[in-house]
Design a protein around this motif. Sequence first.
Motif, PDB file in Angstrom:
ATOM      1  N   GLU A  29       0.803  -1.232   0.000  1.00 38.10           N
ATOM      2  CA  GLU A  29       0.000   0.000   0.000  1.00 38.10           C
ATOM      3  C   GLU A  29       0.834   1.281   0.000  1.00 38.10           C
ATOM      4  O   GLU A  29       0.518   2.232  -0.734  1.00 38.10           O
ATOM      5  N   ALA A  75       2.077   1.991  -3.698  1.00 39.14           N
ATOM      6  CA  ALA A  75       1.186   1.728  -4.829  1.00 39.14           C
ATOM      7  C   ALA A  75       1.444   2.733  -5.944  1.00 39.14           C
ATOM      8  O   ALA A  75       1.553   3.934  -5.705  1.00 39.14           O
ATOM      9  N   GLY A  76       1.559   2.232  -7.167  1.00 33.61           N
ATOM     10  CA  GLY A  76       1.798   3.089  -8.318  1.00 33.61           C
ATOM     11  C   GLY A  76       3.253   3.399  -8.582  1.00 33.61           C
ATOM     12  O   GLY A  76       3.577   4.014  -9.599  1.00 33.61           O
ATOM     13  N   GLU A  77       4.153   2.992  -7.703  1.00 33.02           N
ATOM     14  CA  GLU A  77       5.583   3.235  -7.898  1.00 33.02           C
ATOM     15  C   GLU A  77       6.251   1.988  -8.479  1.00 33.02           C
ATOM     16  O   GLU A  77       5.677   0.898  -8.498  1.00 33.02           O
ATOM     17  N   ARG A  78       7.493   2.129  -8.946  1.00 37.73           N
ATOM     18  CA  ARG A  78       8.226   1.017  -9.532  1.00 37.73           C
ATOM     19  C   ARG A  78       9.633   0.946  -8.923  1.00 37.73           C
ATOM     20  O   ARG A  78      10.254   1.989  -8.641  1.00 37.73           O
ATOM     21  N   SER A  96       3.340  -5.758  -9.493  1.00 41.30           N
ATOM     22  CA  SER A  96       2.752  -4.439  -9.751  1.00 41.30           C
ATOM     23  C   SER A  96       3.711  -3.301  -9.438  1.00 41.30           C
ATOM     24  O   SER A  96       3.498  -2.175  -9.890  1.00 41.30           O
ATOM     25  N   VAL A  97       4.762  -3.563  -8.628  1.00 44.38           N
ATOM     26  CA  VAL A  97       5.710  -2.498  -8.295  1.00 44.38           C
ATOM     27  C   VAL A  97       7.094  -2.767  -8.882  1.00 44.38           C
ATOM     28  O   VAL A  97       8.057  -2.065  -8.540  1.00 44.38           O
ATOM     29  N   GLU A 131       9.821  -2.804 -11.937  1.00 42.35           N
ATOM     30  CA  GLU A 131      10.179  -2.348 -13.273  1.00 42.35           C
ATOM     31  C   GLU A 131      10.398  -3.564 -14.175  1.00 42.35           C
ATOM     32  O   GLU A 131      10.708  -4.660 -13.691  1.00 42.35           O
TER      33      GLU A 131
END
Length: 514
Positions: free
Chosen positions: A226, A229-232, A276-277, A279
């Motif tokens: 959480e 979220a949205g980061e790599r 999801s995180v 690269e």
Amino acid sequence: MSVAVPRTDLPLLDALRADLTAADFTVAAVERLLGPVAAAALHREEPVPALRATAASSDPVATLVRVLLLGRRAPRRVLDAALPTLGTDGAAALGLVEAAGSSPDDEVRPLVDLRPYTAVDGGGEVDWWIASDLGELATGTALRTDHVLGVGGASTTLAQVTVRSPRRRVLDLGTGCGIQALHATRHADAVVGTDISARALAFARLNAALAGVGDQVTLRSGSMLEPVAGERFDLVVSNPPFVITPRDADVPAYEYRDGGRAGDAIVRELVEGVGSVLEPGGVAQLLGNWEVRRGESWDERIGSWVDASGLDAWVVQRELQDPAEYAETWIRDGGTTPDRDRDAWARRYGAWLDDFASRDVEAVGFGIVTLRRPLDDAGPRLRRLEEVTGSVAQPLGPVIDAALAAHDRLAGWSDEELAAQRLVVAPDVTEERYLTPGDVDPQVVLLRQGGGFGRTVQVGTALAGFVGACDGDLTAGQIIGALGALLEVEADAVAADVLPSARGLLTDGLLTTS
């Protein structure tokens, strides 16, 4: 009763670092002071020999061992002498100790465990000081549920198996006292550490600052993925709270080991969701437990998770425990023993067995999970699930990194391209031959790997001859041609026998390209 949270004050930490350095408060110095018998006993969580070895010593290391490592009280003047720059007042301001008064003979009580740490990972040797909560050895009581664990065996294992090639951003999920984040600072531009425990984040912040890498580490509060979220990230490491614990009111849930999920759900969520995180090309490495249920092989359950992840996956199961062994391990870990409280021991033991029985669990596996987001979604997937229960040569990080690179390289080579390579036997590989007395030809030929996973590979006549000739002078194809002539077999038949095995030997590091 509330427990103090350590505070990060940079000037005071500079003073502490100077004192610890001047005192030579290192692993080697502590072991010299204690001697082999007391040091070995301390590793077994038995403090009496260490207390005896330090009782009459005025050496600053002896004081630091007694107070910060063994959790014993000392007069203010003694601690002032051991920490002349920081002093007792400075240590109290950092939340390391609590002083009963300001007189030289007033008692000082330690509030945290602070000890030297040395290890070797894939990037070389490290030396830091690591603060955490006082353990059961120091307090003599069961652990608090918000206990912040220091560096244990699982932490060391993860640090040693982590790939250490340069990375831009690293995520340490479930950072605890911050040890994985510290290791990551040596090969990453930036590190993010997350944890659900505010106390753990406080310790991680102090440890990063004490190591001089506080500016490189960002700490965030939150559960699982959480906070990011949205980061790599190019690398994710995690020693998550993977212990399978009954959701029972009588069974304590410890923040450092219990993820609040039923069964092994927290490891499943992480395996299936960590992509999801990542690269493209990013790697995730974690430790975990998985249940082995009636009628299943150990790799079925974890295999379904890695399939759902869509990632390259390499799972190594290192240990398998039956439900009773597992229950005993983790009940003792929390400080409950049959000697201390037989009734609590029996109740909790029963809760664990009931919980496993409710899901038909026959065993619990422990191991290392390496996942990677492929660069090319159309390329061949790595899916390797294996059991390696013997001794291994740490650090394994470089071995895992090399195996991933070898998989990619071999995936792009046709048999003709592989045959054009000049191969070399790795320097740690030896050959063993077993013959019946009087026979000329061996019954069994084994290749043994001295480093890495310590693999043993049984090879046939053609493969043994092929490997024996791999010294970099001839190409693989030339060796195959010569073997065909020697064995009076078509070269294509030798190639069909040898090349698939050569791919495996290259992946596992028994062969290398020159």
